[in-house]
Every structure is written in C-alpha cells, then in structure tokens.
Design a protein around this motif. Structure first.
Motif, PDB file in Angstrom:
ATOM      1  N   ALA A 118       0.828  -1.205   0.000  1.00  0.00           N
ATOM      2  CA  ALA A 118       0.000   0.000   0.000  1.00  0.00           C
ATOM      3  C   ALA A 118       0.866   1.260   0.000  1.00  0.00           C
ATOM      4  CB  ALA A 118      -0.919  -0.007   1.224  1.00  0.00           C
ATOM      5  N   SER A 119       1.960   1.223   0.749  1.00  0.00           N
ATOM      6  CA  SER A 119       2.859   2.375   0.822  1.00  0.00           C
ATOM      7  C   SER A 119       3.577   2.599  -0.499  1.00  0.00           C
ATOM      8  CB  SER A 119       3.885   2.170   1.938  1.00  0.00           C
ATOM      9  OG  SER A 119       3.253   1.986   3.183  1.00  0.00           O
ATOM     10  N   PHE A 120       3.890   1.509  -1.196  1.00  0.00           N
ATOM     11  CA  PHE A 120       4.561   1.632  -2.496  1.00  0.00           C
ATOM     12  C   PHE A 120       3.636   2.324  -3.507  1.00  0.00           C
ATOM     13  CE2 PHE A 120       5.755  -0.066  -6.705  1.00  0.00           C
ATOM     14  CZ  PHE A 120       7.066   0.373  -6.758  1.00  0.00           C
ATOM     15  N   VAL A 121       2.356   1.948  -3.500  1.00  0.00           N
ATOM     16  CA  VAL A 121       1.386   2.606  -4.384  1.00  0.00           C
ATOM     17  C   VAL A 121       1.262   4.083  -3.997  1.00  0.00           C
ATOM     18  CG1 VAL A 121      -1.019   2.664  -5.149  1.00  0.00           C
ATOM     19  CG2 VAL A 121       0.113   0.462  -4.744  1.00  0.00           C
ATOM     20  N   TYR A 122       1.260   4.338  -2.703  1.00  0.00           N
ATOM     21  CA  TYR A 122       1.225   5.718  -2.187  1.00  0.00           C
ATOM     22  C   TYR A 122       2.403   6.513  -2.742  1.00  0.00           C
ATOM     23  CZ  TYR A 122       1.392   9.364   1.531  1.00  0.00           C
ATOM     24  OH  TYR A 122       1.432  10.543   2.235  1.00  0.00           O
ATOM     25  N   MET A 123       3.602   5.916  -2.750  1.00  0.00           N
ATOM     26  CA  MET A 123       4.780   6.601  -3.284  1.00  0.00           C
ATOM     27  C   MET A 123       4.640   6.880  -4.775  1.00  0.00           C
ATOM     28  SD  MET A 123       8.344   5.380  -1.519  1.00  0.00           S
ATOM     29  CE  MET A 123       8.265   3.699  -2.100  1.00  0.00           C
ATOM     30  N   LEU A 124       4.078   5.920  -5.523  1.00  0.00           N
ATOM     31  CA  LEU A 124       3.888   6.119  -6.963  1.00  0.00           C
ATOM     32  C   LEU A 124       3.001   7.335  -7.228  1.00  0.00           C
ATOM     33  CD1 LEU A 124       3.360   2.473  -8.297  1.00  0.00           C
ATOM     34  CD2 LEU A 124       5.412   3.896  -8.476  1.00  0.00           C
ATOM     35  N   ILE A 125       1.967   7.484  -6.418  1.00  0.00           N
ATOM     36  CA  ILE A 125       1.069   8.635  -6.568  1.00  0.00           C
ATOM     37  C   ILE A 125       1.763   9.917  -6.134  1.00  0.00           C
ATOM     38  CG2 ILE A 125      -1.071   9.677  -5.697  1.00  0.00           C
ATOM     39  CD1 ILE A 125      -2.204   6.831  -5.483  1.00  0.00           C
ATOM     40  N   ALA A 126       2.488   9.849  -5.014  1.00  0.00           N
ATOM     41  CA  ALA A 126       3.120  11.048  -4.450  1.00  0.00           C
ATOM     42  C   ALA A 126       4.193  11.626  -5.365  1.00  0.00           C
ATOM     43  CB  ALA A 126       3.717  10.726  -3.080  1.00  0.00           C
ATOM     44  N   PHE A 127       4.951  10.780  -6.045  1.00  0.00           N
ATOM     45  CA  PHE A 127       6.079  11.257  -6.851  1.00  0.00           C
ATOM     46  C   PHE A 127       5.709  11.467  -8.326  1.00  0.00           C
ATOM     47  CE2 PHE A 127       8.419   9.878  -3.150  1.00  0.00           C
ATOM     48  CZ  PHE A 127       9.473  10.765  -3.088  1.00  0.00           C
ATOM     49  N   THR A 128       4.428  11.446  -8.632  1.00  0.00           N
ATOM     50  CA  THR A 128       3.987  11.747  -9.993  1.00  0.00           C
ATOM     51  C   THR A 128       3.039  12.952  -9.957  1.00  0.00           C
ATOM     52  OG1 THR A 128       2.087  10.241  -9.837  1.00  0.00           O
ATOM     53  CG2 THR A 128       4.160   9.323 -10.676  1.00  0.00           C
ATOM     54  N   LYS A 129       2.583  13.351 -11.122  1.00  0.00           N
ATOM     55  CA  LYS A 129       1.667  14.488 -11.197  1.00  0.00           C
ATOM     56  C   LYS A 129       0.307  14.175 -10.598  1.00  0.00           C
ATOM     57  CE  LYS A 129       3.704  16.668 -15.290  1.00  0.00           C
ATOM     58  NZ  LYS A 129       3.468  17.123 -16.692  1.00  0.00           N
ATOM     59  N   ALA A 130       0.065  12.897 -10.332  1.00  0.00           N
ATOM     60  CA  ALA A 130      -1.237  12.501  -9.794  1.00  0.00           C
ATOM     61  C   ALA A 130      -1.544  13.225  -8.486  1.00  0.00           C
ATOM     62  CB  ALA A 130      -1.275  10.991  -9.577  1.00  0.00           C
ATOM     63  N   SER A 131      -0.528  13.392  -7.644  1.00  0.00           N
ATOM     64  CA  SER A 131      -0.755  14.043  -6.350  1.00  0.00           C
ATOM     65  C   SER A 131      -1.183  15.494  -6.535  1.00  0.00           C
ATOM     66  CB  SER A 131       0.510  13.975  -5.497  1.00  0.00           C
ATOM     67  OG  SER A 131       1.595  14.645  -6.131  1.00  0.00           O
ATOM     68  N   THR A 132      -0.522  16.204  -7.467  1.00  0.00           N
ATOM     69  CA  THR A 132      -0.872  17.604  -7.718  1.00  0.00           C
ATOM     70  C   THR A 132      -2.249  17.728  -8.340  1.00  0.00           C
ATOM     71  OG1 THR A 132       1.466  18.138  -8.061  1.00  0.00           O
ATOM     72  CG2 THR A 132      -0.148  19.718  -8.877  1.00  0.00           C
ATOM     73  N   VAL A 133      -2.555  16.843  -9.292  1.00  0.00           N
ATOM     74  CA  VAL A 133      -3.860  16.867  -9.961  1.00  0.00           C
ATOM     75  C   VAL A 133      -4.979  16.637  -8.944  1.00  0.00           C
ATOM     76  CG1 VAL A 133      -5.351  15.666 -11.605  1.00  0.00           C
ATOM     77  CG2 VAL A 133      -2.973  16.143 -12.198  1.00  0.00           C
ATOM     78  N   LEU A 134      -4.795  15.633  -8.092  1.00  0.00           N
ATOM     79  CA  LEU A 134      -5.819  15.317  -7.091  1.00  0.00           C
ATOM     80  C   LEU A 134      -5.968  16.458  -6.097  1.00  0.00           C
ATOM     81  CD1 LEU A 134      -5.004  11.559  -6.363  1.00  0.00           C
ATOM     82  CD2 LEU A 134      -6.933  12.466  -7.651  1.00  0.00           C
ATOM     83  N   SER A 135      -4.848  16.998  -5.653  1.00  0.00           N
ATOM     84  CA  SER A 135      -4.880  18.069  -4.654  1.00  0.00           C
ATOM     85  C   SER A 135      -5.568  19.320  -5.197  1.00  0.00           C
ATOM     86  CB  SER A 135      -3.454  18.420  -4.214  1.00  0.00           C
ATOM     87  OG  SER A 135      -3.458  19.518  -3.332  1.00  0.00           O
ATOM     88  N   GLU A 136      -5.234  19.702  -6.435  1.00  0.00           N
ATOM     89  CA  GLU A 136      -5.798  20.920  -7.016  1.00  0.00           C
ATOM     90  C   GLU A 136      -7.274  20.760  -7.383  1.00  0.00           C
ATOM     91  OE1 GLU A 136      -3.246  21.815 -10.280  1.00  0.00           O
ATOM     92  OE2 GLU A 136      -1.682  22.730  -9.018  1.00  0.00           O
ATOM     93  N   ALA A 137      -7.710  19.522  -7.594  1.00  0.00           N
ATOM     94  CA  ALA A 137      -9.096  19.291  -8.004  1.00  0.00           C
ATOM     95  C   ALA A 137     -10.070  19.318  -6.828  1.00  0.00           C
ATOM     96  CB  ALA A 137      -9.209  17.947  -8.731  1.00  0.00           C
TER      97      ALA A 137
END
Length: 437
Positions: A118-137
C-alpha cells in the motif's frame, strides 16, 4: 500585524539553513517542536499496545514506533522543510491490527507486507503528477471541511484525555466526573492555556504544559499507564525488522486489504496535510516525504506512519519550518532514555493544548459557503463523521462520495472536475470493501 506574527510569516519563506541563522525563528521553532512532541508523545505507548493485539511484542514495537517517528520527522525537516510530525497513525494502526489481523485472520507479518504494498502505491502517486492533480481538483469547501473535521476530532481526543467526556451507557458520550483530580487538573490547564493563548504570550502552549505538569507533580496526579522503554531489549529488535510476508500477495484478502489501506494512506495523508500545512506550496514535498516514511515504517516493524494531527499544536505555537520537525525528531530520540519522565507530563497537561488547537482549526468552517447546501452538506459529513467514526478516512469517504452526487442532482455535474468523480468512485469502493473485510 504584531511583531510575533510577522516573524512567523517570515519564517514560512525560509529554508532550513536560513531559519537556523535567525535566533527569533529558532526559538519559535524549538518551542513548537517540543510542544508538538508532547502533544503526540502518547503514541510511544499507545501504538505498541494496539500492535500487541496483532501479535507484535510490545517491548519491541515501542522501538519501531520511536525509530519510524524519528525518520519521519527528519524527512519532514530536510526533504520538505515542513512543520509536520510523522508517527504511526492512530487510525491505520487499528485497521492494521483489528481488521487485517484479528478479523481477516492474517499474520502480523502479512499485515506488514500489505502495508509495504500500500505504501509503495502511495509513493507512486506522491512522486507523480497525480498528487498535484488530485490536490488541485479538491473543492475548497471540502478542503475547509477536512480542516474543520480534523479540528473537531482533536477536540474530541482532548476532551477524552481530560476526562471531560466518557463513554455513556444510555448515549455515546456523557459528561465525565468533575470531582476527579485528573479532570480538575485538565480544567486548570485549559483555563491557563486559553488565557496565555488569547494574551498572545510567546510559547503559550509550552508554558501551559509545563505549569500544569508542575501542579500535577505537587498534587501527585499522574496517569495510570506509564510508558517504559527497556534499552536492554534493543538487541532483540531485529526480530521484527524486515519481517514483511508477501507470500499471499495474490490472495483476495491480501488484495482487498492492500486496496483499503492504500485509500487510507493516500487520502488521509492528503487530507491531513491540506488541513495542517500553513504554506500549501510545501504540499508536494511533504506528501512525497510522508509516502517514503510510510514505506520505510513497514520494514521497521510497525503500522504505517501518517502526519500527526497533533502537529497543529506546534504550528499554532509558531512552527513554520522543518526546524520544528527536527526538534521533534530529537525529542523522540531522547525518549529512548527519558521516556519515564513522560509520566510527569500527564494527559491533563496535554489535553488543553489539543482542545484549543482543535477549536482553532474548526474556524475553517467560516470558509464554507453554507448558503449553498450542495457545498455545505458534503463538508458537513466530513466534519461530523471524522470524530463520530473515529476515522479520518471514513469521514473523507462520505464527503467525497456525497459531493458529486449533490452536484449531479442539481444539474451542475459539468462544474465538477473529473478527479473528484474518480475520488468519489474510489471512496465508494473503499466503503464497500471495508464493510466486507
């Protein structure tokens, strides 16, 4: 704007190195770090007690709790330069123990394997644009609801620690016994801390903790559970390190548990950081650092780390840089030797700080447009369900599922960003899977 507030705002723009060159900033950050540490110090004993029910030896998991907290705070200090304290989370550790191990029948080693995935998937999201896209939306109303919900959660925790509310027989919560010395101590600390805060006394919360602890010492008031660390057992710590079991990673229970834990880690962390960070420009780095620490904690032998809501106590004291986190890391390191001294800082001294901090965070309700029920109601669900369910992720789930439904019902679906629909769908799946686990 007063001088102290100006100093705090100036510190937000400083790097860690620049902060160290300003004595006034250093003083504020040190006090904030110590205050934040005391506010979350109960995790040192509570987390091992919860993990004990999963089968992890208490006298060893206490080291895992301390070491993962030290690493988390150092990452926040040097990678994110953010005033955030990372410790094993008080919601995800219950999921780890009582859902994954007790209810699903998996071993604690398999639970550590699930945490790593679960933490590895979390890292994949955190270190890609996905985190910014989700946060800004995420709509502003939901962001404010998250802040207020975490605040109300802190108020509930503080009132429980103070003994002002207890579980009732005819209702969920009733008024505690106001004749108990520990409760009277907490009331004294609450009044003192409140006065210090509204008078804008420097180090107000820290002074309140010390003064209330001194009163407790003079009257012999102390908590029943005294945290202990036996350094002689450190040599046995290797028995729970790198014990992750991935042998059943293709089984249905493993996959469902990993999905639910991923949802908890990603969106509880996102919600906490959205609600806690004074400077949202630090969100990306903080989110990344949190994911790395979460991944490492699974190999250290403990449930995943998250940003401690109690970080808000240090932030309200003036913490704005990674120096606050560095101070907390040092305090956690010292706790290996001086944990018995925490017995002289009773819950009654900590509770007032948590209550007032929660009340301050609840002011975010004022940012929600309550006249627009479609904006207010999803935020309302987050605010009330976080403390009532004792789960930040559950509160987020209901709010994020409700928001797009409300907008579609009003014919305003086109105004909702696609990531919000995605989040609503994922949270709905999480609620369904969680009910099946």
């Amino acid at each position: 704007m007063d001088k102290q507030q100006a100093q705090v705002e100036r510190a937000e723009k400083m790097t860690l190195g620049e902060a160290l060159r300003h004595k006034d900033v250093v003083r504020n950050e040190l006090i904030a770090g110590v205050t934040g540490f005391f506010a979350i110090s109960y995790i040192i004993i509570v987390n091992p007690l919860i993990l004990k029910d999963a089968g992890i030896p208490t006298d060893l998991s206490v080291f895992a709790t301390i070491f993962s907290s030290i690493i988390g705070c150092l990452v926040m200090a040097f990678w994110a330069n953010a005033p955030i304290i990372l410790t094993p989370g008080m919601g995800v550790n219950a999921f780890f123990t009582y859902t994954v191990v007790v209810n699903m029948g998996l071993s604690w080693r398999e639970a550590l394997g699930i945490a790593a995935v679960a933490s590895f998937v979390y890292m994949l999201i955190a270190f890609t644009k996905a985190s910014t896209v989700l946060s800004e939306a995420i709509p502003e109303s939901l962001k404010s609801g998250i802040t207020a919900g975490i605040g109300l959660f802190l108020v509930e925790i503080g009132l429980e620690k103070a003994g002002l509310i207890v579980a009732g027989k005819s209702s969920l919560i009733v008024l505690g016994d106001l004749t108990k010395p520990a409760t009277l101590l907490a009331l004294f600390g609450l009044v003192l801390s409140f006065i210090l805060y509204i008078r804008k006394v420097k180090g107000n919360f820290f002074i309140g903790i010390i003064a209330t602890s001194l009163v407790a010492f003079l009257f012999g008031i102390k908590d029943a559970d005294t945290p202990t660390v036996d350094l002689a057992r450190l040599g046995q710590y290797h028995k729970i390190v790198f014990q992750n079991d991935f042998s059943s990673w293709l089984s249905t229970p493993f996959i469902l548990a990993a999905f639910s834990m991923t949802m908890i880690l990603v969106f509880e962390s996102m919600g906490l950081l959205q609600g806690l960070l004074p400077d949202q420009r630090k969100f990306k780095k903080t989110f990344e650092g949190s994911s790395v620490t979460t991944f490492l904690s699974s190999f250290l032998g403990t449930s995943p780390t998250v940003a401690a809501a109690e970080s808000a106590s240090g932030i309200e004291t003036g913490g704005r840089t990674g120096l606050m986190s560095l101070t907390a890391a040092i305090m956690f390191a010292l706790s290996l030797v001086f944990v018995p001294l925490l017995a002289y800082v009773p819950s009654g001294a900590i509770a007032p700080v948590i209550i007032i901090t929660g009340a301050i965070m609840m002011q975010a309700i004022g940012n929600i447009k309550m006249s627009d029920f479609a904006e207010w109601f999803p935020a309302f669900l987050i605010i009330v369900l976080i403390p009532l369910t004792n789960s930040i992720s559950t509160g987020l789930a209901f709010g994020f599922v409700c928001y797009p439904v409300m907008k579609l019902a009003l014919g305003q679906g086109k105004h909702v960003a696609w990531p919000v629909y995605l989040l609503g769908f994922l949270f709905l799946l999480d609620l369904i899977f969680s009910s099946l686990l």
